[in-house]
Motif scaffolding. Sequence first.
Motif, PDB file in Angstrom:
ATOM      1  N   SER A 111     149.624 -48.725 -38.216  1.00  0.00           N
ATOM      2  CA  SER A 111     148.349 -48.046 -37.996  1.00  0.00           C
ATOM      3  C   SER A 111     147.193 -49.048 -37.981  1.00  0.00           C
ATOM      4  CB  SER A 111     148.115 -46.956 -39.037  1.00  0.00           C
ATOM      5  OG  SER A 111     148.050 -47.489 -40.334  1.00  0.00           O
ATOM      6  N   THR A 112     147.272 -50.084 -38.810  1.00  0.00           N
ATOM      7  CA  THR A 112     146.253 -51.134 -38.799  1.00  0.00           C
ATOM      8  C   THR A 112     146.292 -51.903 -37.484  1.00  0.00           C
ATOM      9  OG1 THR A 112     146.324 -51.335 -41.202  1.00  0.00           O
ATOM     10  CG2 THR A 112     145.438 -53.224 -39.986  1.00  0.00           C
ATOM     11  N   ALA A 113     147.486 -52.214 -36.993  1.00  0.00           N
ATOM     12  CA  ALA A 113     147.619 -52.909 -35.705  1.00  0.00           C
ATOM     13  C   ALA A 113     147.038 -52.063 -34.572  1.00  0.00           C
ATOM     14  CB  ALA A 113     149.089 -53.239 -35.426  1.00  0.00           C
ATOM     15  N   LEU A 114     147.281 -50.754 -34.601  1.00  0.00           N
ATOM     16  CA  LEU A 114     146.725 -49.870 -33.581  1.00  0.00           C
ATOM     17  C   LEU A 114     145.202 -49.865 -33.644  1.00  0.00           C
ATOM     18  CD1 LEU A 114     146.904 -47.744 -31.365  1.00  0.00           C
ATOM     19  CD2 LEU A 114     147.238 -46.022 -33.151  1.00  0.00           C
ATOM     20  N   ALA A 115     144.649 -49.788 -34.848  1.00  0.00           N
ATOM     21  CA  ALA A 115     143.191 -49.798 -35.008  1.00  0.00           C
ATOM     22  C   ALA A 115     142.592 -51.086 -34.448  1.00  0.00           C
ATOM     23  CB  ALA A 115     142.820 -49.640 -36.478  1.00  0.00           C
ATOM     24  N   HIS A 116     143.223 -52.221 -34.723  1.00  0.00           N
ATOM     25  CA  HIS A 116     142.721 -53.499 -34.206  1.00  0.00           C
ATOM     26  C   HIS A 116     142.835 -53.560 -32.683  1.00  0.00           C
ATOM     27  CE1 HIS A 116     141.801 -55.502 -37.956  1.00  0.00           C
ATOM     28  NE2 HIS A 116     142.949 -55.074 -38.457  1.00  0.00           N
ATOM     29  N   ALA A 117     143.937 -53.060 -32.141  1.00  0.00           N
ATOM     30  CA  ALA A 117     144.118 -53.061 -30.682  1.00  0.00           C
ATOM     31  C   ALA A 117     143.053 -52.202 -30.003  1.00  0.00           C
ATOM     32  CB  ALA A 117     145.520 -52.566 -30.320  1.00  0.00           C
TER      33      ALA A 117
END
Length: 70
Positions: free
Chosen positions: A46-52
């Motif tokens: 979920s953190t990776a998605l937010a950064h993307a």
Amino acid sequence: MIGRVGQLRAGPAVWARDLALRMTPDAVALSQHGVDWTYREVEQRSTALAHALRERGVAHGDRIAYLGLN
């Protein structure tokens, strides 16, 4: 699902997830079709998605949509 970036409100479900992440990060959080995801993995994804999304110009308050299989 349509939502606003950064507009999620904390509630009992969010607090329970955060507590589980801190206390048992390697416990299974989600399981579907024989694939298990731990609380740590869910948080990382979920953190990776937010950064993307941020890298693609999505800002606080922007509307986003998710289309997925039911």
